[in-house]
Design an enzyme around this catalytic site. Structure first.
Site, PDB file in Angstrom:
ATOM      1  CD  GLU A  55      -2.985   1.205   2.425  1.00  0.00           C
ATOM      2  OE1 GLU A  55      -3.138   1.666   3.318  1.00  0.00           O
ATOM      3  OE2 GLU A  55      -3.440  -0.093   2.500  1.00  0.00           O
ATOM      4  CG  ASP A  56       1.666   2.994   2.983  1.00  0.00           C
ATOM      5  OD1 ASP A  56       0.197   3.069   2.275  1.00  0.00           O
ATOM      6  OD2 ASP A  56       1.368   2.923   4.159  1.00  0.00           O
TER       7      ASP A  56
END
Length: 224
Positions: free
Chosen positions: A100-101
């Site tokens: 996600e990051d």
């Protein structure tokens, strides 16, 4: 293959931890998150930088200093503190924000840590191409339907974030924004109840009794 037994309160892992693989997982996550910082007040300092032109004087610049890797390690610790020692679940907790990051892919997770870990990480990963409001709506909608192991990671993640917010409100967050985060988090965690009584109880205590401080005032975390 190790057998996993499930009860209402915890998931036990029958077998030995692979310490080498656990360290590989931590090392992988630390390297992936090496350029990220957590944005809370305790880990933030205000620096004043000289502007190129004297007429502009000094310019304020916010610098965050708290290493992001503290977060996934803390999420994994929330699980073990609740008696959850299933190895794939712990690994997924450590890796849960990598796709996600960072530039990590699900395929990379699978190639290094196997299909089960990849699936858990995939279940708790938001689609960052969507607007924030839509991602938050989908978390509420999807959480009741993800696997028990993904629900455990979700609960431990929210528990860490809420405790962190009570300890130190993020920079530039208002009282209303903090309380809105708690209200939304409860809608998410309500969809994962019944897997770990200990995690459920800790979260419920935050919703019922939690407070936070902002600008020398104390507020209820979850507005009654």
């Amino acid at each position: 293959m190790s057998e996993v037994k499930e009860t209402q309160t915890t998931i036990f892992f029958e077998g030995r931890f692979d310490i080498s693989l656990l360290l590989d997982t931590l090392d992988f996550a630390a390297k992936k998150h090496s350029q990220q910082k957590r944005k809370d007040r305790e880990g933030t300092r205000l620096e004043y930088l000289s502007c190129p032109r004297e007429s502009e004087g000094m310019k304020a610049h916010i610098t965050t200093t708290k290493a992001y890797i503290n977060h996934p390690i803390g999420v994994a610790k929330n699980l073990t503190d609740a008696g959850i020692t299933d190895f794939a679940t712990i690994q997924a907790a450590i890796l849960h924000d990598t796709v996600e990051d960072t530039e990590t892919t699900f395929e990379e997770i699978e190639s290094k840590f196997g299909n089960e870990v990849r699936k858990i990480v995939e279940e708790v990963t938001d689609d960052k191409s969507l607007q924030t409001a839509e991602r938050k709506r989908l978390q509420i909608e999807h959480t009741p339907h993800i696997s028990d192991k993904a629900k455990l990671v979700k609960l431990a993640d929210k528990l860490y974030n809420l405790r962190d917010m009570q300890r130190s409100v993020p920079v530039n967050w208002s009282k209303d924004r903090v309380q809105e985060y708690f209200v939304w988090s409860k809608k998410v965690t309500d969809g994962a109840k019944g897997i770990s009584q200990l995690l459920d109880d800790q979260l419920e205590d935050l919703y019922q009794n939690g407070t936070f401080e902002l600008d020398n005032e104390t507020y209820e975390s979850y507005p009654k």
